[in-house]
Design a protein around this motif. Structure first.
Motif, short mmCIF file in Angstrom:
data_model
loop_
_atom_site.label_atom_id
_atom_site.label_comp_id
_atom_site.label_asym_id
_atom_site.label_seq_id
_atom_site.Cartn_x
_atom_site.Cartn_y
_atom_site.Cartn_z
N PHE A 1 -0.13 -5.79 7.74
CA PHE A 1 -0.81 -6.73 6.86
C PHE A 1 -0.04 -6.89 5.56
O PHE A 1 0.55 -5.94 5.04
CB PHE A 1 -2.23 -6.24 6.53
N ALA B 1 -5.35 -10.02 2.17
CA ALA B 1 -4.81 -9.54 3.44
C ALA B 1 -5.47 -10.21 4.63
O ALA B 1 -5.09 -9.96 5.77
CB ALA B 1 -4.99 -8.02 3.54
N VAL C 1 -9.38 -7.81 7.63
CA VAL C 1 -8.93 -6.47 8.00
C VAL C 1 -10.14 -5.72 8.55
O VAL C 1 -11.10 -5.46 7.83
CB VAL C 1 -8.34 -5.72 6.81
#
Length: 346
Positions: free
Chosen positions: A106, A128, A131
């Motif tokens: 990531f 990101a 996640v």
């Protein structure tokens, strides 16, 4: 409607897959290129036997040579036959490499760095994307400007837009030096994960959490999740540190106590010269009744010496907890010794 399945491999890597309605776990895994070991696909060989840590499922049809009644009662199932009825967490008896998969990478941005005390720093990441992780797991974060990675448990709960972590501030440490001297909001940072077998299972009995130092982080993630889902069983946390200045995150624990019925906590400081009202190690401030005659799940995260001391202490109590999960960590955040867990034999 499908369900999310977390596959935890023996080397600590976790991958999440979506299992379609009526689809077996094995078929869903193979569809996305994750090769869970199997031979027959008919419930006859037992090669794809795995342990279901949480969730419910239709076990499918199989012969007893592949999966005995005793194994099924202990939570074992066949990936080639089982069909999820809820989201599942499954332990796969093989490494991620054998299953031809790996941890996901990531890219994120540094959102903030906060000095919590003279010895502890918190940092957070954003951008990101989605996640997915289990509360209690960790990721391997690359230290900007180096090729080195350090392992940190999420202190934020799953689903949070901002990912947060706690770091022990060690003057020569790579990550703590970066955060202290060079970090600026917006800087790119990357990480790989999630990983680790230290995560919150289904709550089926009282919980005892034991945290040492920045080992508080995974418990903050777990408590954040419990605050959303609730718990029918009491939860008690004992949080111990070496010196007064190491004690951080108490405000977050107080918030959790206000939000989670049945959650209580205590803090303690080991240093003899501490001004804290509770001195000593976590064992000294864990009342025997918290072990509930063995009908308790114990979660422990701290440095190796603390983990070893608690294991000895549990033996001295003459009571074996129903489950004992632990994780050792290096103060520097080094990858070694991260992600150990233990489940006693039934």
């Amino acid at each position: 409607m499908g369900h999310t399945v977390a596959l935890n491999f023996e080397d600590g890597v976790t991958r999440f897959i979506e299992c379609r309605t009526g689809e077996t776990v094995a078929d869903a895994s193979y569809r996305v290129g994750i090769n869970i070991p199997l031979d027959c696909r008919d419930g006859a060989c037992g090669t794809c036997k795995c342990r279901v840590e949480s969730g419910t499922y239709d076990p499918g049809e199989y012969i007893e040579d592949a999966l005995s009644e005793e194994e099924a009662a202990e939570g074992l199932a066949l990936a080639c036959q089982m069909r999820p009825q809820t989201d599942l967490v499954i332990s796969v008896a093989a490494s991620s490499e054998v299953c031809k998969t790996r941890g996901q990478s990531f890219e994120a941005r540094l959102k903030s760095v906060e000095r919590l005390s003279a010895t502890t720093i918190a940092f957070s990441l954003e951008g990101a994307g989605a996640v997915t992780f289990l509360p209690g797991q960790y990721v391997n974060v690359q230290v900007p400007g180096t090729d080195q990675r350090r392992s940190y448990s999420f202190s934020s709960p799953p689903g949070a837009e901002t990912l947060s972590f706690l770091v022990r501030d060690i003057p020569p440490g790579l990550m703590s030096s970066f955060l202290r001297e060079r970090a600026e909001p917006g800087m790119p940072m990357s990480f790989v994960g999630p990983a680790g077998s230290f995560y919150l299972r289904d709550i089926r009995r009282p919980l005892l959490f034991l945290a040492g130092g920045t080992g508080l982080a995974p418990f903050l993630s777990m408590l954040g999740k419990i605050a959303e889902t609730g718990s029918a069983h009491p939860i008690h946390l004992v949080y111990g540190v070496t010196n007064d200045e190491d004690l951080v995150g108490v405000d977050r624990l107080e918030d959790c106590a206000a939000r989670i019925p049945g959650f209580t906590f205590a803090t303690c400081v080991a240093a003899e010269g501490s001004a804290h009202p509770r001195k000593g190690y976590v064992m000294a401030h864990t009342e025997p009744e918290r072990l509930n005659g063995g009908e308790v799940d114990v979660y422990l995260c701290g440095p190796p010496a603390m983990v070893d001391a608690v294991r000895v202490w549990l033996g001295q109590q003459g009571v074996s907890p129903a489950n004992f999960y632990y994780e050792k960590f290096s103060p520097s955040g080094a990858v070694t010794a991260i992600g150990e867990s233990h489940r006693p034999a039934a």
